[in-house]
Design a protein around this motif. Sequence first.
Motif, short mmCIF file in Angstrom:
data_model
loop_
_atom_site.label_atom_id
_atom_site.label_comp_id
_atom_site.label_asym_id
_atom_site.label_seq_id
_atom_site.Cartn_x
_atom_site.Cartn_y
_atom_site.Cartn_z
N UNK A 104 0.67 -1.37 -0.12
CA UNK A 104 -0.24 0.05 -0.04
C UNK A 104 0.86 1.21 -0.18
N UNK A 105 2.06 1.12 0.68
CA UNK A 105 3.00 2.43 0.92
C UNK A 105 3.35 2.60 -0.45
N UNK A 106 4.02 1.58 -1.08
CA UNK A 106 4.57 1.78 -2.48
C UNK A 106 3.64 2.17 -3.52
N UNK A 107 2.50 1.71 -3.42
CA UNK A 107 1.35 2.14 -4.52
C UNK A 107 0.71 3.39 -4.21
N UNK A 108 1.20 4.02 -2.98
CA UNK A 108 0.45 5.05 -2.50
C UNK A 108 -1.07 4.81 -2.40
N UNK A 109 -1.39 4.06 -1.77
CA UNK A 109 -2.68 3.74 -1.58
C UNK A 109 -3.02 3.25 -0.19
N UNK A 110 -2.13 3.92 0.84
CA UNK A 110 -2.52 3.77 2.35
C UNK A 110 -3.87 4.16 2.71
N UNK A 111 -4.50 3.22 3.56
CA UNK A 111 -5.59 3.63 4.03
C UNK A 111 -6.95 3.73 3.11
N UNK A 112 -6.62 3.01 1.95
CA UNK A 112 -7.99 3.31 1.03
C UNK A 112 -8.65 2.14 0.75
N UNK A 113 -8.07 0.80 1.25
CA UNK A 113 -8.61 -0.54 0.88
C UNK A 113 -8.58 -1.21 2.31
N UNK A 114 -9.89 -2.05 2.37
CA UNK A 114 -9.94 -2.85 3.53
C UNK A 114 -9.59 -4.20 3.05
N UNK A 115 -8.69 -5.01 3.74
CA UNK A 115 -8.57 -6.22 3.51
C UNK A 115 -8.82 -7.57 4.35
N UNK A 116 -9.37 -8.17 3.81
CA UNK A 116 -9.95 -9.38 4.45
C UNK A 116 -9.37 -10.51 4.01
N UNK A 117 -8.64 -11.38 5.05
CA UNK A 117 -7.66 -12.45 4.58
C UNK A 117 -7.62 -13.64 5.35
N UNK A 118 -7.55 -14.80 4.88
CA UNK A 118 -7.54 -16.02 5.84
C UNK A 118 -6.45 -16.82 5.33
N UNK A 119 -5.37 -17.05 6.46
CA UNK A 119 -4.04 -17.34 6.40
C UNK A 119 -3.92 -18.84 7.02
N UNK A 120 -3.33 -19.93 6.30
CA UNK A 120 -3.20 -21.22 6.87
C UNK A 120 -1.80 -21.42 6.74
N UNK A 121 -1.25 -22.40 7.61
CA UNK A 121 0.16 -22.96 7.39
C UNK A 121 1.37 -22.08 7.62
N UNK A 122 2.41 -22.55 7.97
CA UNK A 122 3.70 -22.02 8.42
C UNK A 122 3.71 -21.39 9.51
N UNK A 123 4.49 -20.26 9.81
CA UNK A 123 4.44 -19.50 11.13
C UNK A 123 4.14 -18.22 10.85
N UNK A 124 4.37 -17.29 11.69
CA UNK A 124 3.82 -15.70 11.71
C UNK A 124 4.33 -14.88 10.43
N UNK A 144 -4.93 -2.41 -12.55
CA UNK A 144 -3.75 -2.89 -13.19
C UNK A 144 -2.61 -1.87 -13.60
N UNK A 145 -2.95 -0.51 -13.43
CA UNK A 145 -2.02 0.42 -13.57
C UNK A 145 -0.98 0.39 -12.69
N UNK A 146 -1.11 -0.19 -11.37
CA UNK A 146 -0.06 -0.19 -10.24
C UNK A 146 0.98 -1.39 -10.62
N UNK A 147 0.93 -2.18 -11.62
CA UNK A 147 1.79 -3.38 -11.89
C UNK A 147 3.15 -2.93 -12.04
N UNK A 148 3.63 -2.04 -12.73
CA UNK A 148 4.95 -1.70 -12.96
C UNK A 148 5.70 -1.27 -11.52
N UNK A 149 5.14 -0.49 -10.75
CA UNK A 149 5.32 0.07 -9.32
C UNK A 149 5.42 -1.20 -8.38
N UNK A 150 4.64 -2.09 -8.22
CA UNK A 150 4.87 -3.30 -7.48
C UNK A 150 5.82 -4.33 -8.21
N UNK A 151 5.89 -4.44 -9.50
CA UNK A 151 6.87 -5.35 -10.00
C UNK A 151 8.13 -4.82 -9.84
#
Length: 182
Positions: A104-124, A144-151
């Motif tokens: 979010x910080x790299x894409x300059x989208x901090x605080x603009x998206x809610x995230x719902x996640x389910x995580x399994x396996x491994x450690x923290x 899709x315009x964020x791809x170059x920045x995140x890549x």
Amino acid sequence: MSDEAQTIDSLEGLGEALSENAGAVAAAAATESAIPDSLEEVVPTTPVEPVIDELGRSYATGKRKNAIARVWIKPGPGIVTVNGREMNTYFARPVLQMLINQPFEVADRKGQFDVFCTVTGGGLSGQAGAMRHGISKALVLFEPGLRPVLKKGGFLTRDSRVVERKKYGRKKARRSFQFSKR
């Protein structure tokens, strides 16, 4: 140019054979110039459309070590929910929270998206890395315009390092049993 094979006895004969074939080479070069240099001239580029479901969310799966994170993002005030709990309670270490918020910080989208996640396996640590990977992929599907920045930041590449398996006849993956001389 004749279909029969020519035998060349000296360097002079080689020069004559090359001069006879020069016309055929020039004709072949003329036909190659009609071929476009890149595929962009042949296939017009179409803008990539976002992948959003009927509830306004984008879904992606992130992986790291043995952890798998299923991530849904949608526009909102920036609430991050992991396995039904708040991110600050599930990932208590600030380093892991920072790791999750990096896309979010790299894409300059901090605080603009809610995230719902389910995580399994491994450690923290592996789960936080899987969430980061999943959030990055979901952001690209949503915008899709964020791809170059995140890549460029390396967030779309799965970190494929996993624990090496234990081998037969060894104490651990590489450690041998202690050798006794006597």
